[in-house]
Enzyme design. Structure first.
Site, short mmCIF file in Angstrom:
data_model
loop_
_atom_site.label_atom_id
_atom_site.label_comp_id
_atom_site.label_asym_id
_atom_site.label_seq_id
_atom_site.Cartn_x
_atom_site.Cartn_y
_atom_site.Cartn_z
N VAL A 1 -12.73 7.28 -3.13
CA VAL A 1 -11.90 6.09 -2.91
C VAL A 1 -11.81 5.79 -1.40
O VAL A 1 -11.63 4.64 -0.99
CB VAL A 1 -10.50 6.32 -3.54
CG1 VAL A 1 -9.52 5.24 -3.14
CG2 VAL A 1 -10.63 6.41 -5.05
N LYS B 1 2.21 16.38 -11.34
CA LYS B 1 1.84 14.96 -11.18
C LYS B 1 0.77 14.56 -12.19
O LYS B 1 0.76 13.44 -12.69
CB LYS B 1 1.35 14.69 -9.76
CG LYS B 1 2.47 14.61 -8.74
CD LYS B 1 2.02 13.73 -7.59
CE LYS B 1 2.52 14.23 -6.26
NZ LYS B 1 1.75 13.71 -5.14
N LYS C 1 3.72 1.43 -3.89
CA LYS C 1 3.22 0.62 -5.00
C LYS C 1 4.10 0.70 -6.25
O LYS C 1 4.13 -0.23 -7.05
CB LYS C 1 1.79 1.03 -5.34
CG LYS C 1 0.80 0.62 -4.25
CD LYS C 1 -0.63 0.93 -4.62
CE LYS C 1 -1.54 0.55 -3.46
NZ LYS C 1 -2.95 0.60 -3.81
N THR D 1 0.85 -1.19 0.00
CA THR D 1 0.00 0.00 0.00
C THR D 1 0.89 1.25 0.00
O THR D 1 2.10 1.16 -0.19
CB THR D 1 -1.04 -0.07 1.16
OG1 THR D 1 -1.93 1.02 1.01
CG2 THR D 1 -0.41 -0.05 2.53
N VAL E 1 -2.92 5.57 -6.65
CA VAL E 1 -3.97 4.67 -7.15
C VAL E 1 -4.59 5.15 -8.47
O VAL E 1 -5.32 4.43 -9.13
CB VAL E 1 -5.06 4.48 -6.05
CG1 VAL E 1 -5.98 5.68 -5.96
CG2 VAL E 1 -5.85 3.21 -6.26
N GLY F 1 -7.06 14.40 -7.91
CA GLY F 1 -5.90 13.74 -7.32
C GLY F 1 -5.08 13.02 -8.37
O GLY F 1 -5.58 12.68 -9.45
N ALA F 2 -3.80 12.82 -8.04
CA ALA F 2 -2.91 12.13 -8.99
C ALA F 2 -1.94 11.22 -8.23
O ALA F 2 -0.82 11.01 -8.65
CB ALA F 2 -2.16 13.16 -9.82
N GLY F 3 -2.39 10.69 -7.10
CA GLY F 3 -1.55 9.83 -6.26
C GLY F 3 -1.47 8.41 -6.81
O GLY F 3 -1.90 8.12 -7.92
N ARG G 1 -3.64 19.21 -7.11
CA ARG G 1 -3.04 20.42 -6.52
C ARG G 1 -1.64 20.65 -7.11
O ARG G 1 -1.31 21.75 -7.52
CB ARG G 1 -2.98 20.22 -5.00
CG ARG G 1 -2.36 21.35 -4.26
CD ARG G 1 -2.36 21.07 -2.78
NE ARG G 1 -1.61 19.85 -2.44
CZ ARG G 1 -1.48 19.37 -1.22
NH1 ARG G 1 -2.06 19.98 -0.20
NH2 ARG G 1 -0.78 18.27 -1.00
P1 ATR Z 1 1.07 9.83 -3.14
O1 ATR Z 1 0.95 11.19 -3.79
O2 ATR Z 1 2.30 9.67 -2.29
O3 ATR Z 1 0.81 8.69 -4.06
P2 ATR Z 1 -1.60 9.58 -2.21
O4 ATR Z 1 -2.14 9.52 -0.81
O5 ATR Z 1 -1.89 8.52 -3.15
O6 ATR Z 1 -0.06 9.80 -2.03
O7 ATR Z 1 -2.06 10.91 -2.89
C1 ATR Z 1 -2.47 11.97 -2.20
C2 ATR Z 1 -3.28 12.83 -3.15
O8 ATR Z 1 -4.07 13.72 -2.38
C3 ATR Z 1 -2.43 13.68 -4.05
O9 ATR Z 1 -3.08 13.85 -5.28
C4 ATR Z 1 -2.36 14.98 -3.26
O10 ATR Z 1 -2.10 16.13 -4.02
P3 ATR Z 1 -0.57 16.59 -4.28
O11 ATR Z 1 -0.07 15.74 -5.37
O12 ATR Z 1 -0.71 18.02 -4.64
O13 ATR Z 1 0.14 16.39 -2.98
C5 ATR Z 1 -3.75 15.06 -2.74
N1 ATR Z 1 -3.91 15.90 -1.57
C6 ATR Z 1 -3.65 15.58 -0.28
N2 ATR Z 1 -3.97 16.59 0.55
C7 ATR Z 1 -4.44 17.59 -0.23
C8 ATR Z 1 -4.95 18.90 0.03
N3 ATR Z 1 -5.03 19.39 1.27
N4 ATR Z 1 -5.37 19.64 -1.02
C9 ATR Z 1 -5.30 19.15 -2.28
N5 ATR Z 1 -4.84 17.92 -2.60
C10 ATR Z 1 -4.41 17.15 -1.59
#
Ligand code: ATR
Length: 263
Positions: A209, A154, A65, A61, A129, A125-127, A150
């Site tokens: 999600v 990414k 990943k 997780t 998953v 989001g672009a994390g 944000r």
């Molecule tokens: P990772 O980016 O390490 O894969 P994730 O938990 O899968 O982690 O992704 C977190 C997502 O939530 C990201 O898209 C993050 O945006 P950033 O890429 O700008 O960090 C987004 N995120 C988390 N907190 C946020 C906030 N307060 N405002 C906007 N986006 C947020």
């Protein structure tokens, strides 16, 4: 006794052990599933335990990943395409990296009886998953996928892989049929998503999600505005279901008790 693990950082809140151990017990399998907090430098040694069969399967997780990929002997086509591995196992002496998030998301959306075909889908989001979600959406026939994050670069990295993505500025609201919160906003019951509901219109599908809390502010507000909502619980259950089936060569049942485990 066979041994399975979920690795991540943080890991204490993972519900994978609860789910897997429930199925293990129900099926009378001689195995145990634990969670392990790891740092980046521990990954190689944890995965080497798969090779020497001290560990029989690993779920991966956040945030590892992608980072586990160099330690795999082979990737499944799903893992290769998404560049994301959440399920590891040994097959013919080789460490295989697989991805069950893609089918987990697909089955989760189908469970909620929403048809993605020809729909405009907006991803926040672009994390880690999100590549899996995009692959599943394409497979289900989405007409268009718009993404906003944000940190814009990414989204741009994802567009390098998925050329058809449309990127918009964080805070803007495009026209869409379905919107997916794939950010971690909402985990702490905070409200950081700025959608203009006057633009959104009525009767859209809001998917988060996140499944804990069960209803994020994103979903609560969507409901108030008369939209259909779904959280990530079934996605989580289905990805675990697929991993379990691969490891134990036995398909567990997703009954009411299974679903209640995560509430
Ligand atoms: P990772 O980016 O390490 O894969 P994730 O938990 O899968 O982690 O992704 C977190 C997502 O939530 C990201 O898209 C993050 O945006 P950033 O890429 O700008 O960090 C987004 N995120 C988390 N907190 C946020 C906030 N307060 N405002 C906007 N986006 C947020």
């Amino acid at each position: 006794m066979k041994k399975y693990l979920v690795i991540g950082n943080p890991i204490e809140h993972s519900l994978s052990p609860k789910l897997h151990n429930y199925w293990i017990k129900k099926k009378n399998i001689n195995a145990v599933y634990d969670k392990k907090l790891v740092n980046e430098e521990d990954i190689e040694s944890v995965i080497s335990e798969i090779k020497n069969e001290k560990i029989n399967g690993i779920n991966v997780t956040l945030p590892f990943k992608k980072l586990v990929i160099p330690f795999m002997d082979e990737l499944s086509s799903e893992a290769k395409e998404s560049q994301s591995v959440n399920t590891i196992y040994l097959q013919n002496g080789k460490v295989i990296g697989h991805n069950t998030d893609i089918s987990g998301f697909e089955l989760g959306v189908k469970y909620s009886k929403y048809d993605v075909k020809n729909k405009i889908v907006f991803i926040l989001g672009a994390g880690g998953v999100v590549s899996s979600i995009i692959i599943a959406l394409k497979k289900m026939g989405a007409a268009k996928i718009i993404i906003s994050n944000r940190t814009k670069n990414k989204s741009e990295d994802l567009k390098k892989i998925f050329k058809e993505l449309e990127i918009i500025e964080w805070g803007n609201t495009p026209n869409f049929d379905m919107v997916i919160n794939a950010t971690s906003i909402g985990l702490k019951n905070e409200d950081g998503i700025k959608l203009d509901y006057n633009v959104v219109g009525l009767g859209k599908f809001f998917y988060d999600v996140i499944y804990n809390p069960r209803e994020t502010i994103f979903l609560k507000r969507a409901k108030l505005f008369g939209n259909k909502t779904e959280n990530g619980k079934m996605m989580f259950i289905y990805q675990a279901h697929q991993a379990f089936t691969i490891w134990h060569k036995s398909m567990p049942e997703i009954d009411e008790e299974t679903k209640n485990l995560l509430d």
